[in-house]
Design a protein around this motif. Structure first.
Motif, PDB file in Angstrom:
ATOM      1  N   SER A 187      52.638  39.168  49.538  1.00  0.00           N
ATOM      2  CA  SER A 187      52.371  38.214  48.465  1.00  0.00           C
ATOM      3  C   SER A 187      52.638  36.801  48.967  1.00  0.00           C
ATOM      4  CB  SER A 187      53.248  38.504  47.239  1.00  0.00           C
ATOM      5  OG  SER A 187      54.582  38.098  47.487  1.00  0.00           O
ATOM      6  N   VAL A 188      52.012  35.863  48.307  1.00  0.00           N
ATOM      7  CA  VAL A 188      52.220  34.456  48.648  1.00  0.00           C
ATOM      8  C   VAL A 188      53.686  34.080  48.448  1.00  0.00           C
ATOM      9  CG1 VAL A 188      51.639  32.092  47.958  1.00  0.00           C
ATOM     10  CG2 VAL A 188      49.841  33.807  48.177  1.00  0.00           C
ATOM     11  N   ASP A 189      54.303  34.587  47.392  1.00  0.00           N
ATOM     12  CA  ASP A 189      55.709  34.258  47.126  1.00  0.00           C
ATOM     13  C   ASP A 189      56.625  34.741  48.255  1.00  0.00           C
ATOM     14  OD1 ASP A 189      55.084  32.968  44.775  1.00  0.00           O
ATOM     15  OD2 ASP A 189      55.453  34.739  43.527  1.00  0.00           O
ATOM     16  N   GLU A 190      56.367  35.938  48.797  1.00  0.00           N
ATOM     17  CA  GLU A 190      57.183  36.442  49.908  1.00  0.00           C
ATOM     18  C   GLU A 190      57.018  35.559  51.143  1.00  0.00           C
ATOM     19  OE1 GLU A 190      55.994  40.477  50.563  1.00  0.00           O
ATOM     20  OE2 GLU A 190      57.091  41.225  48.822  1.00  0.00           O
ATOM     21  N   ILE A 191      55.775  35.148  51.405  1.00  0.00           N
ATOM     22  CA  ILE A 191      55.521  34.280  52.562  1.00  0.00           C
ATOM     23  C   ILE A 191      56.196  32.934  52.361  1.00  0.00           C
ATOM     24  CG2 ILE A 191      53.733  33.058  53.867  1.00  0.00           C
ATOM     25  CD1 ILE A 191      51.905  35.511  53.190  1.00  0.00           C
ATOM     26  N   ARG A 192      56.066  32.365  51.176  1.00  0.00           N
ATOM     27  CA  ARG A 192      56.712  31.076  50.897  1.00  0.00           C
ATOM     28  C   ARG A 192      58.232  31.170  51.021  1.00  0.00           C
ATOM     29  NH1 ARG A 192      52.695  29.556  46.041  1.00  0.00           N
ATOM     30  NH2 ARG A 192      51.161  28.428  47.310  1.00  0.00           N
TER      31      ARG A 192
ATOM     32  N   PRO B 247      42.925  24.941  50.082  1.00  0.00           N
ATOM     33  CA  PRO B 247      43.411  26.325  49.991  1.00  0.00           C
ATOM     34  C   PRO B 247      42.304  27.280  49.561  1.00  0.00           C
ATOM     35  CG  PRO B 247      44.194  25.041  48.137  1.00  0.00           C
ATOM     36  CD  PRO B 247      43.482  24.090  49.054  1.00  0.00           C
ATOM     37  N   THR B 248      42.403  28.493  50.058  1.00  0.00           N
ATOM     38  CA  THR B 248      41.518  29.558  49.601  1.00  0.00           C
ATOM     39  C   THR B 248      42.364  30.535  48.810  1.00  0.00           C
ATOM     40  OG1 THR B 248      41.876  30.820  51.608  1.00  0.00           O
ATOM     41  CG2 THR B 248      39.977  29.343  51.592  1.00  0.00           C
ATOM     42  N   ALA B 249      41.721  31.305  47.983  1.00  0.00           N
ATOM     43  CA  ALA B 249      42.461  32.279  47.182  1.00  0.00           C
ATOM     44  C   ALA B 249      43.032  33.349  48.115  1.00  0.00           C
ATOM     45  CB  ALA B 249      41.557  32.918  46.150  1.00  0.00           C
ATOM     46  N   PRO B 250      44.330  33.594  48.044  1.00  0.00           N
ATOM     47  CA  PRO B 250      44.910  34.635  48.906  1.00  0.00           C
ATOM     48  C   PRO B 250      44.520  36.018  48.407  1.00  0.00           C
ATOM     49  CG  PRO B 250      46.565  33.792  47.421  1.00  0.00           C
ATOM     50  CD  PRO B 250      45.324  32.960  47.201  1.00  0.00           C
ATOM     51  N   PRO B 251      44.470  36.976  49.316  1.00  0.00           N
ATOM     52  CA  PRO B 251      44.209  38.343  48.879  1.00  0.00           C
ATOM     53  C   PRO B 251      45.389  38.875  48.084  1.00  0.00           C
ATOM     54  CG  PRO B 251      44.713  38.286  51.219  1.00  0.00           C
ATOM     55  CD  PRO B 251      44.668  36.873  50.755  1.00  0.00           C
TER      56      PRO B 251
END
Length: 130
Positions: free
Chosen positions: A71-76, A106-110
């Motif tokens: 997830s984006v949150d985990e990466i952030r 930005p592109t929409a993350p999977p």
């Protein structure tokens, strides 16, 4: 003779079970070639390969685990932790670059399920590689 950099982990770290990659690059900043990323490998294999390559060449090898964040949150959160670690080591008078960095739109993350499906496809390809 080159240099090998890797994480120092406690003996019971779950990171040992992750796939590991090796990034080979120039030992100095002036060689002008792009780093080469190899892997994934099991950690002992990655360390052994990296040691063999840098033994006779002026290269740097960075051996690190692949973190399968979905997830984006985990990466952030991982990026924030890395930034906090470096900020703790930097002096207060560090001056940033004169120009702001160029940022792509930005592109929409999977979504997490797409990422998990991608990891499954990678694992399937690796298991049939000869």
């Amino acid at each position: 003779m080159g240099a090998l950099v890797t994480l120092e982990l406690p003996d019971d770290s779950p990171a040992f079970e992750l796939p590991w990659i090796i990034t080979f690059g120039p030992l100095g900043d002036d060689d002008g070639w792009e780093p080469v990323v190899c892997g994934p490998y099991e950690r002992p294999h990655a360390l052994a390969l990296a040691e063999a390559v840098v033994a006779d060449e002026d290269l740097m090898a960075v051996v690190e685990p692949l973190m399968p964040h979905v997830s984006v949150d985990e990466i952030r959160a991982e990026i924030a932790a890395a930034r906090m670690a470096i900020e703790d080591d930097e002096p207060d008078d560090v001056i940033g670059p004169d120009e702001p960095p160029v940022v792509s739109p930005p592109t929409a993350p999977p979504d997490p399920e797409e990422i998990r499906a991608g990891l499954d496809r990678i694992a399937a390809r690796l298991s049939t590689y000869t």
